[in-house]
Every structure is written in C-alpha cells, then in structure tokens.
Design an enzyme around this catalytic site. Structure first.
Site, PDB file in Angstrom:
ATOM      1  CG  HIS A 206      -2.074  -0.939   1.122  1.00  0.00           C
ATOM      2  ND1 HIS A 206      -1.931  -2.313   1.133  1.00  0.00           N
ATOM      3  CD2 HIS A 206      -3.413  -0.693   1.015  1.00  0.00           C
ATOM      4  CE1 HIS A 206      -3.125  -2.886   1.034  1.00  0.00           C
ATOM      5  NE2 HIS A 206      -4.047  -1.923   0.959  1.00  0.00           N
ATOM      6  CG  HIS A 248       2.730  -3.357   6.485  1.00  0.00           C
ATOM      7  ND1 HIS A 248       3.448  -4.298   5.770  1.00  0.00           N
ATOM      8  CD2 HIS A 248       1.551  -3.188   5.827  1.00  0.00           C
ATOM      9  CE1 HIS A 248       2.737  -4.683   4.734  1.00  0.00           C
ATOM     10  NE2 HIS A 248       1.581  -4.025   4.739  1.00  0.00           N
TER      11      HIS A 248
END
Length: 285
Positions: A206, A248
């Site tokens: 992303h 993440h």
C-alpha cells in the site's frame, strides 16, 4: 702445574667439543684437522643441566616462533581474527537494536489492531483508507478509464499508469518473497483480497502504491493546489493506516514509500510515447 687434560679425561682422544665446569661449551677450532679416530663435531650437553630449561626450549617449535614474529611485525596490534570479528559483531548489535526499536514502535502505534484497542472505534475508517490503497481498485479503475478515454493523450496517461501499477505488483511480490518478514504479531488477517505473498509484511505494498500513484497524479493529472494537498494527505494516511491497523511495522512503510518513489522514476524511464501508443492501439491522428 697440572695439565687441564688430566682433569678432563673426556678431552683426550681428540674430542672436538667438551662441556666445561661452569655449564659453558668449548668448541674445537675448525682450522685444526681432525684425526681419523676423532668423532665429528657435536654438541655435548652437561648431564647436570636444568630439565625445565630443556623442556621450554623443546616446546618452542618453529611454527610458534614464526607466528610470534609475524604478530610482532604487524605493529603489535590485535590479531587478524579479532579484527575480522569486530565489524560483524558491531553491525549485528546495531541491526538488532534497530529491529527492537522498530518492533516496539510498531506495537505502540498499533492502536487500531482490533476492536477492543485504545482506538478501536477508528478501525472502520482505517480499513476504508486501506481499501483505497489496494491494488485491485486501482487496476480496475485505471483499466476502465483507459477503455473509456477517447483521446490519445488520455489513453497514453492511463496506459502508463496501468503499466506502473503492474510493475508495482511484480516488484513488491518479488521483494516480499525474498525477504519473508512476518507480519506483526498483533495483526488480524482480515484484509481485503489477500494473496499468497500478502502474509509477508516487507515492504508495504500500500505504501509503495501510494507513493508511486501520488507522484504520478501530481505530475500528470492533478494541477489545482487544493487537490494536490489532498493527494499528499491521502498518501500519508494510507501509510499511517498500515501501522495503526497493525498490518506492518514502521520500517515496512518507510521502505515502501522509498520504493514507490523510485518506481515512479522507473515508469518515467519506460514511458510509452504517443507514437508507440498509436502503433500498439492502431489509432489515427
């Protein structure tokens, strides 16, 4: 005066070497010829010599002497093995410290990892921002705009954006498959449309997509200042949502932004010109 030969009978018969009474050795002059019955010149050790000194001399092998001479000849510093081990150990400690800080920061910032987290009420909004940076909506939307565009310039821009999105998916998948870094332990695998490599976290796809598409939009599509601010804000929120949702670690997002920034430069290098576009799509000017 009595002769020295009478006190030292071992000297008779032409013996070339004899140990003296004070532990020293007397050598026969090499200029004197030896008789046939005289033995060859050898070194005779006195029977009363110190055995500890003999053992120390025997234990000092030539290899040991060479090693000591080489170490002293190098300036008396550390041995070569210690010098080689110094840098890897320092690098290992530095990387371990950075990894520990990264994991600590990622865990502290994962305030939307689940509903009962401190910011659990903001989780639906973060998941909406997550979907806005997913690859499937971007690929589908770019393909639709390319199909509906009726101008060569619009088709050129959309085609290059589509090429950049495909390149982003390939590069991120390769890096994830090579690094194989697991996602944070507090992450919930409830992401939208995941694939096999999505179980790995480094780098953040992303973040790479947000950085690459943000630069692309600012360079070719968005010209108004308020919209440019919104594009930058959207890219930053996409990266922040990856850490807040626990998807993440912090370093995954930072490296993802850097990787996406570089991907745009690669797209500009591979840019399809209008002439190439016309030959591929058969357009007439």
């Amino acid at each position: 005066m009595p002769s020295p030969k009478a006190k030292n009978p071992g000297r008779g018969g032409g013996s070339p070497v004899l140990g003296g009474s004070n532990g020293r050795y007397e050598f026969m002059s090499l200029t004197k010829p030896l008789s046939r019955s005289s033995p060859p010149p050898i070194l005779l050790q006195r029977q009363g010599s110190d055995p500890t000194t003999a053992r120390l001399r025997a234990s000092e092998s030539p290899t040991r002497r060479r090693g000591s001479s080489s170490s002293t000849g190098s300036g008396g510093g550390l041995p070569e093995e210690d010098g080689i081990r110094l840098n890897p150990s320092f690098l290992r400690v530095a990387l371990s410290s950075l990894l520990a800080i990264d994991l600590w920061m990622s865990k502290r910032l994962g305030v939307c990892a689940c509903e009962d987290s401190s910011w659990g009420s903001v989780r639906p909004l973060m998941k909406l921002i997550e979907i806005s940076g997913h690859g499937i909506p971007w690929l589908a939307g770019t393909g639709y705009c390319l199909y509906k565009s009726d101008s060569a310039t619009g088709q050129e821009v959309m085609l290059n954006l589509l090429m950049g999105l495909i390149l982003d998916v390939i590069l991120v998948s390769v890096v994830k498959a090579v690094v194989r870094r697991r996602r944070p332990a507090h992450n919930r695998m409830d992401m939208f449309a995941t694939f096999s490599v999505d179980r790995y976290s480094f780098p953040s796809g992303h973040a790479t997509r947000a950085a690459m598409c943000g630069r692309f939009l600012l360079a070719h599509l968005v010209l108004a200042a308020p919209l440019r601010v919104l594009v930058l804000l959207w890219a930053g929120l996409v990266g922040l949502s990856r850490v807040l949702l626990g998807r993440h670690n912090v370093t995954d997002v930072i490296f993802g932004f850097w990787m996406g920034y570089c991907q745009y430069n690669l797209v500009e290098m591979m840019w399809l010109s209008p002439q190439m576009l016309q030959s591929m799509l058969g357009l007439e000017v």
